[in-house]
Write a protein that holds these residues in place. Structure first.
Motif, PDB file in Angstrom:
ATOM      1  N   THR A  31      17.501  47.689 -45.910  1.00 44.75           N
ATOM      2  CA  THR A  31      16.699  48.743 -46.545  1.00 44.75           C
ATOM      3  C   THR A  31      15.741  48.165 -47.578  1.00 44.75           C
ATOM      4  OG1 THR A  31      18.247  49.228 -48.366  1.00 44.75           O
ATOM      5  CG2 THR A  31      18.627  50.345 -46.256  1.00 44.75           C
ATOM      6  N   GLU A  32      16.006  46.927 -48.023  1.00 44.01           N
ATOM      7  CA  GLU A  32      15.149  46.261 -48.996  1.00 44.01           C
ATOM      8  C   GLU A  32      14.220  45.246 -48.330  1.00 44.01           C
ATOM      9  OE1 GLU A  32      17.786  44.564 -51.889  1.00 44.01           O
ATOM     10  OE2 GLU A  32      18.884  46.428 -52.191  1.00 44.01           O
ATOM     11  N   GLY A  33      14.218  45.242 -46.981  1.00 40.08           N
ATOM     12  CA  GLY A  33      13.365  44.314 -46.246  1.00 40.08           C
ATOM     13  C   GLY A  33      13.872  42.893 -46.231  1.00 40.08           C
ATOM     14  N   GLU A  34      15.195  42.709 -46.389  1.00 43.30           N
ATOM     15  CA  GLU A  34      15.764  41.371 -46.436  1.00 43.30           C
ATOM     16  C   GLU A  34      16.973  41.266 -45.507  1.00 43.30           C
ATOM     17  OE1 GLU A  34      15.578  39.298 -50.427  1.00 43.30           O
ATOM     18  OE2 GLU A  34      15.837  41.384 -51.081  1.00 43.30           O
ATOM     19  N   GLY A  35      17.527  40.062 -45.431  1.00 44.21           N
ATOM     20  CA  GLY A  35      18.730  39.815 -44.649  1.00 44.21           C
ATOM     21  C   GLY A  35      19.391  38.550 -45.148  1.00 44.21           C
ATOM     22  N   LEU A  36      20.421  38.117 -44.436  1.00 43.99           N
ATOM     23  CA  LEU A  36      21.093  36.866 -44.759  1.00 43.99           C
ATOM     24  C   LEU A  36      20.558  35.762 -43.864  1.00 43.99           C
ATOM     25  CD1 LEU A  36      24.787  38.126 -45.068  1.00 43.99           C
ATOM     26  CD2 LEU A  36      23.152  37.706 -46.926  1.00 43.99           C
ATOM     27  N   ARG A  37      20.421  34.573 -44.419  1.00 48.16           N
ATOM     28  CA  ARG A  37      19.891  33.446 -43.659  1.00 48.16           C
ATOM     29  C   ARG A  37      20.991  32.474 -43.267  1.00 48.16           C
ATOM     30  NH1 ARG A  37      15.488  31.631 -48.008  1.00 48.16           N
ATOM     31  NH2 ARG A  37      17.363  31.916 -49.260  1.00 48.16           N
ATOM     32  N   ALA A  38      20.753  31.751 -42.193  1.00 48.84           N
ATOM     33  CA  ALA A  38      21.709  30.713 -41.786  1.00 48.84           C
ATOM     34  C   ALA A  38      21.889  29.727 -42.928  1.00 48.84           C
ATOM     35  CB  ALA A  38      21.194  29.996 -40.543  1.00 48.84           C
ATOM     36  N   GLY A  39      23.139  29.346 -43.166  1.00 47.30           N
ATOM     37  CA  GLY A  39      23.443  28.406 -44.233  1.00 47.30           C
ATOM     38  C   GLY A  39      23.794  29.052 -45.549  1.00 47.30           C
ATOM     39  N   GLU A  40      23.531  30.353 -45.697  1.00 43.33           N
ATOM     40  CA  GLU A  40      23.882  31.027 -46.938  1.00 43.33           C
ATOM     41  C   GLU A  40      25.378  31.323 -46.993  1.00 43.33           C
ATOM     42  OE1 GLU A  40      20.150  33.377 -48.777  1.00 43.33           O
ATOM     43  OE2 GLU A  40      21.165  34.442 -47.165  1.00 43.33           O
ATOM     44  N   ILE A  41      25.888  31.497 -48.201  1.00 43.46           N
ATOM     45  CA  ILE A  41      27.265  31.917 -48.381  1.00 43.46           C
ATOM     46  C   ILE A  41      27.280  33.321 -48.980  1.00 43.46           C
ATOM     47  CG2 ILE A  41      28.092  29.562 -48.695  1.00 43.46           C
ATOM     48  CD1 ILE A  41      28.290  30.133 -51.710  1.00 43.46           C
ATOM     49  N   VAL A  42      28.368  34.033 -48.721  1.00 41.37           N
ATOM     50  CA  VAL A  42      28.539  35.374 -49.281  1.00 41.37           C
ATOM     51  C   VAL A  42      29.930  35.482 -49.886  1.00 41.37           C
ATOM     52  CG1 VAL A  42      28.547  37.855 -48.850  1.00 41.37           C
ATOM     53  CG2 VAL A  42      26.991  36.383 -47.553  1.00 41.37           C
ATOM     54  N   LEU A  43      29.999  35.785 -51.163  1.00 43.64           N
ATOM     55  CA  LEU A  43      31.267  36.104 -51.816  1.00 43.64           C
ATOM     56  C   LEU A  43      31.530  37.586 -51.554  1.00 43.64           C
ATOM     57  CD1 LEU A  43      30.565  33.390 -53.134  1.00 43.64           C
ATOM     58  CD2 LEU A  43      31.423  34.284 -55.300  1.00 43.64           C
ATOM     59  N   SER A  44      32.602  37.861 -50.804  1.00 43.37           N
ATOM     60  CA  SER A  44      32.784  39.208 -50.264  1.00 43.37           C
ATOM     61  C   SER A  44      33.382  40.209 -51.245  1.00 43.37           C
ATOM     62  CB  SER A  44      33.643  39.153 -48.998  1.00 43.37           C
ATOM     63  OG  SER A  44      34.911  38.600 -49.263  1.00 43.37           O
ATOM     64  N   GLY A  45      33.754  39.761 -52.449  1.00 38.88           N
ATOM     65  CA  GLY A  45      34.259  40.685 -53.457  1.00 38.88           C
ATOM     66  C   GLY A  45      35.588  40.220 -54.017  1.00 38.88           C
ATOM     67  N   GLY A  46      35.810  40.522 -55.276  1.00 38.17           N
ATOM     68  CA  GLY A  46      37.043  40.114 -55.934  1.00 38.17           C
ATOM     69  C   GLY A  46      38.258  40.762 -55.306  1.00 38.17           C
ATOM     70  N   LEU A  47      39.275  39.950 -55.035  1.00 36.81           N
ATOM     71  CA  LEU A  47      40.489  40.446 -54.386  1.00 36.81           C
ATOM     72  C   LEU A  47      41.531  40.935 -55.388  1.00 36.81           C
ATOM     73  CD1 LEU A  47      40.516  37.557 -51.846  1.00 36.81           C
ATOM     74  CD2 LEU A  47      40.509  39.953 -51.158  1.00 36.81           C
ATOM     75  N   THR A  48      41.421  40.499 -56.623  1.00 32.12           N
ATOM     76  CA  THR A  48      42.342  40.921 -57.680  1.00 32.12           C
ATOM     77  C   THR A  48      41.523  41.181 -58.940  1.00 32.12           C
ATOM     78  OG1 THR A  48      42.750  38.757 -58.699  1.00 32.12           O
ATOM     79  CG2 THR A  48      44.067  39.321 -56.749  1.00 32.12           C
ATOM     80  N   ALA A  49      42.183  41.672 -59.971  1.00 34.86           N
ATOM     81  CA  ALA A  49      41.535  41.745 -61.272  1.00 34.86           C
ATOM     82  C   ALA A  49      41.220  40.330 -61.752  1.00 34.86           C
ATOM     83  CB  ALA A  49      42.437  42.452 -62.272  1.00 34.86           C
ATOM     84  N   ALA A  50      40.128  40.182 -62.488  1.00 37.86           N
ATOM     85  CA  ALA A  50      39.733  38.878 -63.004  1.00 37.86           C
ATOM     86  C   ALA A  50      40.520  38.541 -64.263  1.00 37.86           C
ATOM     87  CB  ALA A  50      38.238  38.869 -63.306  1.00 37.86           C
ATOM     88  N   VAL A  51      40.816  37.237 -64.440  1.00 42.28           N
ATOM     89  CA  VAL A  51      41.566  36.795 -65.617  1.00 42.28           C
ATOM     90  C   VAL A  51      40.639  36.007 -66.548  1.00 42.28           C
ATOM     91  CG1 VAL A  51      43.777  36.740 -64.412  1.00 42.28           C
ATOM     92  CG2 VAL A  51      42.357  34.684 -64.459  1.00 42.28           C
ATOM     93  N   PRO A  52      40.711  36.258 -67.855  1.00 46.47           N
ATOM     94  CA  PRO A  52      39.894  35.494 -68.809  1.00 46.47           C
ATOM     95  C   PRO A  52      40.319  34.030 -68.824  1.00 46.47           C
ATOM     96  CG  PRO A  52      40.795  37.479 -69.815  1.00 46.47           C
ATOM     97  CD  PRO A  52      41.508  37.294 -68.520  1.00 46.47           C
ATOM     98  N   VAL A  53      39.362  33.135 -69.026  1.00 43.46           N
ATOM     99  CA  VAL A  53      39.672  31.706 -69.106  1.00 43.46           C
ATOM    100  C   VAL A  53      38.984  31.091 -70.313  1.00 43.46           C
ATOM    101  CG1 VAL A  53      40.101  31.369 -66.652  1.00 43.46           C
ATOM    102  CG2 VAL A  53      37.769  31.135 -67.531  1.00 43.46           C
ATOM    103  N   ALA A  54      39.571  29.978 -70.771  1.00 40.05           N
ATOM    104  CA  ALA A  54      39.067  29.238 -71.920  1.00 40.05           C
ATOM    105  C   ALA A  54      39.340  27.760 -71.671  1.00 40.05           C
ATOM    106  CB  ALA A  54      39.774  29.712 -73.195  1.00 40.05           C
ATOM    107  N   PRO A  55      38.792  26.874 -72.504  1.00 39.15           N
ATOM    108  CA  PRO A  55      39.066  25.444 -72.318  1.00 39.15           C
ATOM    109  C   PRO A  55      40.558  25.151 -72.238  1.00 39.15           C
ATOM    110  CG  PRO A  55      37.299  25.736 -73.907  1.00 39.15           C
ATOM    111  CD  PRO A  55      37.810  27.114 -73.600  1.00 39.15           C
TER     112      PRO A  55
END
Length: 253
Positions: free
Chosen positions: A210-234
């Motif tokens: 609908t935006e005049g675009e698509g996915l190209r060969a060689g691209e990657i797609v992160l399909s969505g978070g599977l769990t809640a995200a956890v905060p991280v620090a050093p």
């Protein structure tokens, strides 16, 4: 400067200054999803080479919670990739959080208004376990859906494991384990993403059409978070493990 340019500049400055800002909609309630995607495109134009795309709000429960009926999408800057074994440098980030992902690696171009999950699987040269590092530019991760779309769905960094052939097993049924510092942080299954992670990618392709675009060969797609995200620090270490796909470890410094 128009509002779209002004909002894009505010978000870019938050990244550069490493300081969270109030959500845009707090002062600009007129911000809607379509305008937010225009802000995102402004940021994308300045992001340099792209590696692919990412999805957000792919959980049906989360959609109901925030009052939307479909996911949202963003882009992946090539410069934001973290290589396997490379530590995550948290210094440039504001408030990083990690979540496990099923990542699709496209073997051929994929575009059109009627793309299905089966089409996505057929077009993929492999799938992989990944970790997305979220980093909202908004104070305390407080935002509306237009806010998060304008902020490129909180994209920060990402690491992707080696791809495997997805044929022969059902991605809906794979078990997912997220560990932080040797302790279980969350569990899920592949079905946590729109019932099937390939269905989420199919939605993305139809939306991009609908935006005049698509996915190209060689691209990657992160399909969505599977769990809640956890905060991280050093000194934190996060491990994402997915049945049949393997594990990815991310140490933070």
């Amino acid at each position: 400067m128009n509002n779209v340019g002004k909002w894009a500049e505010q978000l870019a400055k938050a990244v550069a200054d490493r300081i969270a800002i109030p959500r845009l909609s707090a002062e600009s309630p007129e911000l809607d999803l379509e305008t937010a995607y225009r802000v995102q495109r402004e940021l994308r134009a300045a992001a340099g080479p792209l590696a692919g795309r990412k999805l957000g709000v792919t959980s049906r429960a989360k959609q109901a919670q925030v009052g939307v009926s479909s996911p949202v999408h963003g882009y992946l800057a090539a410069a934001d990739a973290v290589d396997l074994g490379e530590p995550l440098d948290t210094a440039p980030l504001i408030q990083p959080r990690c979540e496990p992902e099923i990542v699709f690696l496209l073997g051929r171009e994929l575009a059109g208004p009627h793309v299905t999950a089966a089409d996505v699987l057929a077009a993929s040269r492999g799938v992989a376990v990944g970790i997305e590092v979220l980093d909202s530019r908004y104070t305390d991760y407080e935002f509306t859906m237009p806010d998060v779309v304008a902020d490129n769905t909180s994209a920060g960094r990402y690491v992707v494991g080696p791809p495997v052939d997805p044929s022969g097993f059902d991605l809906r049924l794979v078990g997912v384990l997220l560990e932080k510092n040797g302790k279980v942080a969350a569990t899920a299954s592949g079905a946590a993403v729109l019932g099937h992670p390939a269905a989420a990618v199919a939605w993305l392709v139809r939306r991009l059409w609908t935006e005049g675009e698509g996915l190209r060969a060689g691209e990657i797609v992160l399909s969505g978070g599977l769990t809640a995200a956890v905060p991280v620090a050093p000194k934190d270490v996060v491990v994402a493990s997915i049945d049949r796909l393997g594990s990815v470890e991310l140490a933070c410094r």
